[in-house]
Every structure is written in C-alpha cells, then in structure tokens.
Design an enzyme around this catalytic site. Structure first.
Site, PDB file in Angstrom:
ATOM      1  N   ARG A  50      17.803  -2.032  41.477  1.00 41.76           N
ATOM      2  CA  ARG A  50      17.561  -2.920  42.616  1.00 41.76           C
ATOM      3  C   ARG A  50      16.226  -3.651  42.479  1.00 41.76           C
ATOM      4  NH1 ARG A  50      17.960  -0.405  48.588  1.00 41.76           N
ATOM      5  NH2 ARG A  50      15.880   0.356  48.078  1.00 41.76           N
ATOM      6  N   LYS A 149      14.057  -6.888  48.091  1.00 43.24           N
ATOM      7  CA  LYS A 149      13.065  -6.021  48.740  1.00 43.24           C
ATOM      8  C   LYS A 149      11.693  -6.558  48.351  1.00 43.24           C
ATOM      9  CE  LYS A 149      12.542  -1.084  49.592  1.00 43.24           C
ATOM     10  NZ  LYS A 149      12.396  -1.160  51.042  1.00 43.24           N
TER      11      LYS A 149
HETATM   12  N1  PMP Z   1      16.717  -2.095  55.103  1.00 40.93           N
HETATM   13  C1  PMP Z   1      15.420  -2.381  54.884  1.00 40.93           C
HETATM   14  C2  PMP Z   1      14.845  -3.645  55.422  1.00 40.93           C
HETATM   15  C3  PMP Z   1      14.627  -1.492  54.154  1.00 40.93           C
HETATM   16  O1  PMP Z   1      13.332  -1.769  53.933  1.00 40.93           O
HETATM   17  C4  PMP Z   1      15.199  -0.291  53.666  1.00 40.93           C
HETATM   18  C5  PMP Z   1      14.388   0.647  52.836  1.00 40.93           C
HETATM   19  N2  PMP Z   1      13.346   1.241  53.549  1.00 40.93           N
HETATM   20  C6  PMP Z   1      16.541  -0.024  53.956  1.00 40.93           C
HETATM   21  C7  PMP Z   1      17.275  -0.969  54.661  1.00 40.93           C
HETATM   22  C8  PMP Z   1      17.201   1.229  53.481  1.00 40.93           C
HETATM   23  O2  PMP Z   1      17.384   1.208  52.086  1.00 40.93           O
HETATM   24  P1  PMP Z   1      17.329   2.516  51.197  1.00 40.93           P
HETATM   25  O3  PMP Z   1      18.343   3.449  51.733  1.00 40.93           O
HETATM   26  O4  PMP Z   1      17.645   2.060  49.827  1.00 40.93           O
HETATM   27  O5  PMP Z   1      15.955   3.073  51.324  1.00 40.93           O
END
Ligand code: PMP
Length: 285
Positions: A50, A149
C-alpha cells in the site's frame, strides 16, 4: 530508541530531517502505521504494497526496494526489542526549496519508527464510543484520492476537531454524494439484520488492511458481509456500528449524533468479530 532514517539506525536524538523537506513544508509524502503482535510485524507485506501504491500515485520515488524496506523494518523492530508495538513508516518527498515543485527534490527520505501505541482507553472498547457526523466532507477522489495514505491529513484532522469539539473521540466522514466514506482514521462497518456492511473503496475510503481482514473473518464465521453505499440514515437505524483500523483494531460505536445504536452497548457481532480479530492477530485461528 533507535530510529531508522535514510539507510541507517540512529539514536532518536539524531533522527532529524531538514526544514526544507517537502514532507514538512507541504505534507508531501506518504506513510503507513503497522502493528507488531507477539514480536511479529502484522501484515507487513500488505502495508508495504500500500505504501508503494501511495508513493506511485503521488509520483514519489521510493529510495529503496520493497524487499530492502521489509528488512529495514525487521531490523528496526529488533533493535528496539519491540514485542507488541506500533511502527510508523514515513516517506517524504525530500529536501527542496520553498517552492512547491516536487521535481527538484532529488532524494525522497525514509523514516522507520518502532514504538508503542494506545489509541483509546481500554474502557472505551468495553463500553463502546460515541461519534458524530462530520460536516467536513471527505476529499473528492479527483482531489486527493482517499486511497492514498498521504502525509496531508488535514481533511481528516478538520473532522477530528469537530468530534473533539463535540466531546466525542471520532467523526464519521461522508463523501460529496452524501454516502459514508470512513472515520478520520478508521473504516466504518454497520450491522443490519445479521449482515455486516461497509462502504466500497470507491465511496472514498482508504482500503484498510484491518477492514479487509474483518470482512474475511466475518465470512469465515458464516456472517454475510457486503460492500454497500451507506447513508447517514442507515447508520442512525442500524443494529450495530463499529470501526476498524490498525491502531483502533475493532471498536464498537454506541451512539451517533445523539441516536443510540442497538441497546447502547457494543453488539454481539461486533464483539464476536473483535474476538476473532484478536485470535487472528495472535495466531490463534
Ligand atoms: N482510514 C483512514 C483515513 C486511515 O488513516 C486508516 C489507518 N489508520 C484506516 C482507514 C484504517 O486502515 P488500516 O486498517 O489499514 O489501518
């Protein structure tokens, strides 16, 4: 603490970046947050995939390969003797001038921090949390795609401020069409008539790694799980609501905008999936 910065491990006090780094000047960069459970880096390859996708979208050239980064992460975890903790990977555009132009930043920087995290107090996991709907709309996919991200979290931070102003820890963000996108740092799930629903990625959410695991675990448990556009109305009248994320893990939501969800406690399916998730991360299923 030892921090990995630009190809070497250094003492925390020596881990510094330039004030001309565009990561600082413009939020120009990408990052990942990763858990360490029982000494194992959880879903490391998925996080690294990612990260490189995010970098590709913003045209940031990573300074090392995925394989080298995996080794660097493992080295950093080992050097800090992290058994249960949290890793932050940060790739910044690198040093440039005070202008926006990213192309004059010759080398992107790479930082790995291996530390600990507790996002919410334990009590909140037992009792469930209250949330509000943010008026701040999640970024349009043609502005900054929410799948990236990026180091620029101001869209989410504006919504987080709304939540904190309302004395709740989290806010649900909607997209420009009014459908549920995500929370400020977590994905959103709801349960209605025994079916688990979460918005599709195209609704403007990060493709959460926890999200994908929870969907899979639900299906393995025989709980139907579907991606579906959700409205604020759907959340108001659902049976259960919960959030997922690397830092938050799985946490029940018991109230949104003053509407109580279910009986005001984290629901049975939420609790089951939270337990399944723990069993999974600790290698118990
Ligand atoms: N949405 C946002 C905006 C995030 O920053 C995150 C991660 N903190 C998530 C969803 C969840 O993603 P993950 O399960 O990969 O941490």
């Amino acid at each position: 603490m030892k921090v990995w910065i630009n190809n070497k491990l250094v003492d925390e006090s020596d881990a510094k970046i330039s004030v001309f780094d565009h990561g600082l000047l413009y939020g120009d960069g990408v990052f990942e947050g990763i858990r360490v459970y029982d000494g194992n880096v959880f879903e490391l390859e998925a996080h690294i995939r990612r990260l490189y996708k995010s970098a590709k979208v913003i045209r940031l050239e990573m300074s090392i390969t995925k394989e080298e980064l995996i080794k660097a992460v493992e080295e950093t975890v080992k050097a800090n003797e992290v058994i249960n903790g949290y890793i932050r990977l940060i790739a910044t555009r690198g040093i440039g001038t005070l202008g926006l132009n990213p192309l004059i930043c010759k080398n992107s920087s790479l930082i790995i921090i291996a530390d600990s995290i507790q996002l919410y107090p334990e009590e909140l996991y037992e009792k469930g949390m209250k949330v509000i709907s943010a008026t701040t709309v999640r970024s349009h996919p043609l502005s900054l795609p929410p799948q990236v991200k990026s180091l620029n979290y101001l869209n989410n931070i504006m919504a987080k401020i709304e939540a904190l102003d309302s004395n709740v820890p989290e806010a649900i963000m909607y997209n420009t069409q009014g459908f549920v996108a995500e929370a400020t740092g977590d994905n959103v799930f709801m349960v209605k008539n025994g079916v688990v629903y979460t918005p599709p990625i195209q609704a403007g959410t990060l493709e959460g790694i926890t999200r994908n695991i929870v969907i899979r675990l639900a299906k393995e448990e025989g709980i139907p799980a579907a991606e579906s556009n959700l409205t604020r109305f759907d959340l108001y009248v659902c049976d259960e609501l919960f959030l997922t994320g690397t830092a938050a893990e799985v946490i029940g939501v018991i109230e949104i905008d003053g509407r109580v969800i279910g009986d005001g406690k984290p629901g049975a399916i939420t609790r089951k999936l939270r337990k399944k998730f723990f069993d999974y991360v600790h290698g118990r299923n």
